[in-house]
Design a protein around this motif. Structure first.
Motif, PDB file in Angstrom:
ATOM      1  N   PRO A  90      10.005  -1.458  12.514  1.00 27.39           N
ATOM      2  CA  PRO A  90      10.981  -0.416  12.160  1.00 27.39           C
ATOM      3  C   PRO A  90      11.765  -0.775  10.889  1.00 27.39           C
ATOM      4  CG  PRO A  90      11.121  -0.935  14.501  1.00 27.39           C
ATOM      5  CD  PRO A  90      10.192  -1.936  13.900  1.00 27.39           C
ATOM      6  N   ILE A  91      12.279   0.247  10.216  1.00 28.75           N
ATOM      7  CA  ILE A  91      12.937   0.086   8.915  1.00 28.75           C
ATOM      8  C   ILE A  91      14.018  -1.006   8.934  1.00 28.75           C
ATOM      9  CG2 ILE A  91      14.442   1.237   7.227  1.00 28.75           C
ATOM     10  CD1 ILE A  91      12.892   3.855   7.841  1.00 28.75           C
ATOM     11  N   GLY A 107       0.818  -1.212   0.000  1.00 32.81           N
ATOM     12  CA  GLY A 107       0.000   0.000   0.000  1.00 32.81           C
ATOM     13  C   GLY A 107       0.850   1.258   0.000  1.00 32.81           C
ATOM     14  N   PRO A 108       0.204   2.390  -0.256  1.00 36.55           N
ATOM     15  CA  PRO A 108       0.898   3.676  -0.206  1.00 36.55           C
ATOM     16  C   PRO A 108       1.457   3.903   1.199  1.00 36.55           C
ATOM     17  CG  PRO A 108      -1.362   3.945  -1.043  1.00 36.55           C
ATOM     18  CD  PRO A 108      -1.236   2.536  -0.546  1.00 36.55           C
ATOM     19  N   GLY A 109       2.749   4.174   1.296  1.00 38.34           N
ATOM     20  CA  GLY A 109       3.359   4.418   2.594  1.00 38.34           C
ATOM     21  C   GLY A 109       3.833   3.162   3.308  1.00 38.34           C
ATOM     22  N   SER A 110       3.756   1.997   2.652  1.00 32.76           N
ATOM     23  CA  SER A 110       4.158   0.751   3.309  1.00 32.76           C
ATOM     24  C   SER A 110       5.677   0.619   3.410  1.00 32.76           C
ATOM     25  CB  SER A 110       3.563  -0.458   2.573  1.00 32.76           C
ATOM     26  OG  SER A 110       3.974  -0.478   1.227  1.00 32.76           O
ATOM     27  N   GLY A 111       6.417   1.462   2.649  1.00 33.54           N
ATOM     28  CA  GLY A 111       7.883   1.439   2.745  1.00 33.54           C
ATOM     29  C   GLY A 111       8.583   0.857   1.532  1.00 33.54           C
ATOM     30  N   ALA A 135       5.535  -5.227   7.233  1.00 33.22           N
ATOM     31  CA  ALA A 135       6.176  -3.927   7.013  1.00 33.22           C
ATOM     32  C   ALA A 135       5.846  -2.912   8.100  1.00 33.22           C
ATOM     33  CB  ALA A 135       5.758  -3.375   5.642  1.00 33.22           C
ATOM     34  N   GLY A 159       9.689   2.278  -1.345  1.00 29.86           N
ATOM     35  CA  GLY A 159      10.848   3.065  -1.781  1.00 29.86           C
ATOM     36  C   GLY A 159      12.014   2.942  -0.813  1.00 29.86           C
ATOM     37  N   ARG A 174       5.686  12.253   5.557  1.00 30.11           N
ATOM     38  CA  ARG A 174       6.725  11.977   4.554  1.00 30.11           C
ATOM     39  C   ARG A 174       7.436  13.252   4.089  1.00 30.11           C
ATOM     40  NH1 ARG A 174       5.605   7.567  -0.018  1.00 30.11           N
ATOM     41  NH2 ARG A 174       3.727   8.726  -0.402  1.00 30.11           N
TER      42      ARG A 174
HETATM   43  N1  LIG Z   1       9.389   0.581   8.579  1.00 31.76           N
HETATM   44  C1  LIG Z   1       9.156   1.901   8.664  1.00 31.76           C
HETATM   45  N2  LIG Z   1       8.836   2.466   9.844  1.00 31.76           N
HETATM   46  C2  LIG Z   1       8.595   3.788   9.942  1.00 31.76           C
HETATM   47  N3  LIG Z   1       8.638   4.651   8.910  1.00 31.76           N
HETATM   48  C3  LIG Z   1       8.930   4.152   7.694  1.00 31.76           C
HETATM   49  C4  LIG Z   1       9.204   2.760   7.510  1.00 31.76           C
HETATM   50  N4  LIG Z   1       9.464   2.554   6.195  1.00 31.76           N
HETATM   51  C5  LIG Z   1       9.355   3.751   5.588  1.00 31.76           C
HETATM   52  N5  LIG Z   1       9.053   4.716   6.484  1.00 31.76           N
HETATM   53  C6  LIG Z   1       8.819   6.145   6.216  1.00 31.76           C
HETATM   54  O1  LIG Z   1       7.469   6.216   5.751  1.00 31.76           O
HETATM   55  C7  LIG Z   1       7.361   7.072   4.629  1.00 31.76           C
HETATM   56  C8  LIG Z   1       6.861   6.273   3.424  1.00 31.76           C
HETATM   57  O2  LIG Z   1       7.872   5.381   3.011  1.00 31.76           O
HETATM   58  P1  LIG Z   1       8.136   5.079   1.458  1.00 31.76           P
HETATM   59  O3  LIG Z   1       9.351   4.235   1.374  1.00 31.76           O
HETATM   60  O4  LIG Z   1       8.112   6.351   0.705  1.00 31.76           O
HETATM   61  O5  LIG Z   1       6.823   4.188   1.144  1.00 31.76           O
HETATM   62  P2  LIG Z   1       6.101   3.825  -0.235  1.00 31.76           P
HETATM   63  O6  LIG Z   1       7.113   3.958  -1.332  1.00 31.76           O
HETATM   64  O7  LIG Z   1       5.604   2.426  -0.053  1.00 31.76           O
HETATM   65  O8  LIG Z   1       4.964   4.803  -0.345  1.00 31.76           O
HETATM   66  C9  LIG Z   1       8.746   7.687   4.428  1.00 31.76           C
HETATM   67  O9  LIG Z   1       8.785   8.945   5.082  1.00 31.76           O
HETATM   68  C10 LIG Z   1       9.674   6.692   5.093  1.00 31.76           C
HETATM   69  O10 LIG Z   1      10.828   7.308   5.609  1.00 31.76           O
END
Ligand SMILES: Nc1ncnc2c1ncn2[C@@H]1O[C@H](COP(=O)(O)OP(=O)(O)O)[C@@H](O)[C@H]1O
Ligand SMILES: Nc1ccn([C@@H]2O[C@H](COP(=O)(O)OP(=O)(O)O)[C@@H](O)[C@H]2O)c(=O)n1
Ligand SMILES: [Mg+2]
Length: 199
Positions: free
Chosen positions: A178-179, A19-23, A175, A25, A134
């Protein structure tokens, strides 16, 4: 010697979905550093196309603002060009295919089957929190568009994940962690099996 068509080896493609914001990228950037893939984000390519002043720019911009999925032809053209320009033969294709049309058209045009699909599973409330902090200045990172994107994800994108799951091709990752913890799991998926043996 084979003919020109069959002597060229097909590139390795991993679809990175979630999903959007799932991490997607964030984790793709980590994978690139460790495993030599080229990262192609469909969304990034579409945003670059808007910036370039292309004739499709206005159409793409309007669709992104509404959280809608751009016609496959446009996105696949951008992906193919980027693949050719990269000089690499291993790709993380992030945020594509996002619907059945994307999936079927990519397969028909490129004849490439993904090696596997990396799927980032994350609760909606966590994805919403991440997108709202973001701060990349994206026109679709507002609560109104986010709601639309979540709806499109559930209705159009998840069925693509289910399609690949039925073929045994999905590697699902939790997901919400934490990162660095997510990356530990991702790393194990990309590490060749014979290197995983503990010594
Ligand atoms: N596991 C994580 N925990 C907390 N924040 C995260 C995590 N992964 C990514 N983020 C943050 O969440 C936001 C969305 O991540 P992004 O990689 O852009 O997701 P997507 O490409 O799926 O939309 C960014 O600001 C990123 O730094
Ligand atoms: N295959 C794709 C990927 C993205 N897009 C558009 O680009 C927007 C942003 O995609 P993205 O992958 O950058 O978004 P995130 O999931 O990274 O938040 C989507 O909401 C769609 O409007 C598309 O039309 N087709
Ligand atoms: Mg992204």
């Amino acid at each position: 010697m084979g003919t020109a068509g069959d002597s060229e080896k097909k590139p390795t493609v991993v679809f990175v979905l979630g999903g959007p914001g799932s991490g997607k990228g964030t984790q793709c950037a980590n994978i690139v550093e460790h495993f030599g893939y080229t990262h192609l984000s469909a969304g990034d390519l579409l945003r670059a196309e808007i910036k370039s002043g292309s004739e499709n720019g206005t159409m793409i911009q309007n669709m992104i603002k509404e959280g809608k999925i751009v016609p496959s032809e446009v996105t696949i053209n951008l992906l193919q060009k980027a693949m050719q320009d990269s000089g690499n033969d291993k790709f993380l294709i992030d945020g594509f295919p996002r619907n059945e049309e994307n999936r079927a058209a990519f397969e028909a045009v490129t004849k490439i089957e993904p090696a596997f699909v990396l799927f980032f599973d994350c609760p909606e409330e966590e994805m919403e929190r991440r997108i709202l902090s973001r701060n990349q200045g994206r026109e679709d990172d507002n609560i109104e568009t986010i709601r639309k994107r979540f709806k499109v994800f559930l209705e159009s994108s998840l069925p693509v994940v289910e399609y690949y799951d039925s073929k045994g091709k999905v590697q699902k990752v939790d997901a919400a962690k934490p990162i660095d913890e997510v990356f530990e799991v991702v790393k194990a998926i990309f590490t060749p099996k014979d290197e995983k043996v503990a010594v």
